[in-house]
Design an enzyme around this catalytic site. Sequence first.
Site, PDB file in Angstrom:
ATOM      1  N   THR A 176       0.846  -1.201   0.000  1.00 28.96           N
ATOM      2  CA  THR A 176       0.000   0.000   0.000  1.00 28.96           C
ATOM      3  C   THR A 176       0.878   1.246   0.000  1.00 28.96           C
ATOM      4  O   THR A 176       1.987   1.223   0.540  1.00 28.96           O
ATOM      5  CB  THR A 176      -0.877  -0.028   1.269  1.00 28.96           C
ATOM      6  N   GLY A 206     -10.231  -2.982   3.344  1.00 23.98           N
ATOM      7  CA  GLY A 206      -9.265  -2.971   4.437  1.00 23.98           C
ATOM      8  C   GLY A 206      -9.308  -1.629   5.156  1.00 23.98           C
ATOM      9  O   GLY A 206     -10.267  -0.870   5.050  1.00 23.98           O
ATOM     10  N   ASP A 207      -8.238  -1.358   5.858  1.00 24.25           N
ATOM     11  CA  ASP A 207      -8.146  -0.115   6.635  1.00 24.25           C
ATOM     12  C   ASP A 207      -7.889   1.119   5.775  1.00 24.25           C
ATOM     13  O   ASP A 207      -8.287   2.233   6.133  1.00 24.25           O
ATOM     14  CB  ASP A 207      -6.991  -0.228   7.641  1.00 24.25           C
ATOM     15  N   THR A 227      -0.054   1.224   6.792  1.00 25.21           N
ATOM     16  CA  THR A 227       0.063   0.082   5.874  1.00 25.21           C
ATOM     17  C   THR A 227       0.255  -1.168   6.709  1.00 25.21           C
ATOM     18  O   THR A 227       0.730  -1.095   7.844  1.00 25.21           O
ATOM     19  CB  THR A 227       1.248   0.257   4.894  1.00 25.21           C
ATOM     20  N   GLY A 228      -0.112  -2.294   6.142  1.00 25.57           N
ATOM     21  CA  GLY A 228       0.018  -3.561   6.866  1.00 25.57           C
ATOM     22  C   GLY A 228      -1.287  -4.318   6.830  1.00 25.57           C
ATOM     23  O   GLY A 228      -2.185  -4.013   6.050  1.00 25.57           O
TER      24      GLY A 228
HETATM   25  N1  ASP Z   1      -3.565  -2.211   4.666  1.00 27.63           N
HETATM   26  C1  ASP Z   1      -3.856  -2.779   3.370  1.00 27.63           C
HETATM   27  C2  ASP Z   1      -5.125  -3.572   3.448  1.00 27.63           C
HETATM   28  O1  ASP Z   1      -5.307  -4.326   4.385  1.00 27.63           O
HETATM   29  C3  ASP Z   1      -2.767  -3.630   2.846  1.00 27.63           C
HETATM   30  C4  ASP Z   1      -1.411  -2.986   2.795  1.00 27.63           C
HETATM   31  O2  ASP Z   1      -1.065  -2.156   3.619  1.00 27.63           O
HETATM   32  O3  ASP Z   1      -0.657  -3.318   1.883  1.00 27.63           O
HETATM   33  O4  ASP Z   1      -5.904  -3.498   2.532  1.00 27.63           O
END
Ligand code: ASP
Length: 308
Positions: A176, A206-207, A227-228
Site C-alpha cells: 500500500t 481494508g483499513d 500500511t500492513g
Molecule cells: N492495509 C492494506 C489492506 O489491508 C494492505 C497494505 O497495507 O498493503 O488493505
Amino acid sequence: MGTGLPNNPVLVVHGGAWAIPDDMVEAHLNGVRNAVAAGWRALTRGGSALDAVEEAVVIMEDDETFDAGRGSFLNRDGKVQLDALIMDGATLQAGGLGCVERLRNPVRAARKILRESHHVYFVGEGAERFAAEQGIPLCKNEDLIIPREVERLKEYQSHLEEHRADLFAPTDSHDTVGAVALDAEGNIAAATSTGGTLNKAPGRLGDSSLIGCGCYADNRTAAASTTGWGEPIMKLVLAKWAADRVASGNVPEWAAAEAIDYLKTRVNGHGGMILLDARGRFGISHSTPRMAWGVKTSQTEEAGIQRP
Ligand code: ASP
C-alpha cells in the site's frame, strides 16, 4: 485554516510495510523517491498539502512496484479492486472510495469526491460513475492487471492451505502507498491508496481508505497513513489513535512507534505508519522487517527501506 504564518513544508511518503526482498529494494526506493519529488514539486509551486499528497500517491499508483493502481494484488476472482482516501487537515473534508475496478488513479477520484461532492465515501460502480461524471476516464479492469500478479495469485491459490496457516504473515507483501504533507500555509493532509490484500474476497475493504483507520488528517492533531494487515488496523482505528496521542502532547515520532506497538500487543497485528503534525514534526514506524519511506523538508531529503 492554518496559522497564516509561512511554514517550512514537509512531505513524508511510504510504499508499504513488509519483508521487502533484497531484489526489490531498489525499485521501492526509486518509487518513494519519485513520489517525494512529485509531491515536493507541488508544494514548492505553491500547492497545498492536499495537492502534494495527491501527486505523491499518483506516482506510486502508476508504479507497478506497489500494491496500488496498476500492478495491484488480485482478489480471489482474479480482479483488481482498489481503495483510497484523501483528507484535508484544515477543513476535515475527505474523499474516499472502495472496491473500484476501473480507475487507474483512485486518489484522483478521491480528491474529486472531497472537492465536488457533499458525500464523503463512494463504493464500487457508484464510485466509478461519480468519477466518470467528473471527467475521469474509466479503464478496463484488465488494464490494471499485470502478469506478475496473475502468477502470484496462481501460486498463492495453489498453496492455499499453507498460506492459510500463516495468513497475513509480515513476509506477505503489503505494498500500500501513502503520503502526509505540511504546506506553507500550515495545513496538513494525508492520502492512502491500495489494492488491498492478495486473494481477498471480492468486496473486502481494508483499513486504507477508512477515515481514522488507514488515513487521517486534522490540523489540530496530525496527519497519518498506515500500511500492513488491514483488519487489525481497522479494529484499533489506528491512524486516529496515533493522531489523538499527538493532540495530547506526544511527539509524532513517539506516537507512531507507540501505535505500531499497540497494534502488536492489542490485536497481534503488524504494519507501519507515517505521522506528521502541523509543526512539521514527523514519525515513521513499522514492525515489519522493512518499509519503504521517503522524507523531504527544506533542509533534508532522505529515503530508506528500514527505520531503526
Ligand atoms: N492495509 C492494506 C489492506 O489491508 C494492505 C497494505 O497495507 O498493503 O488493505
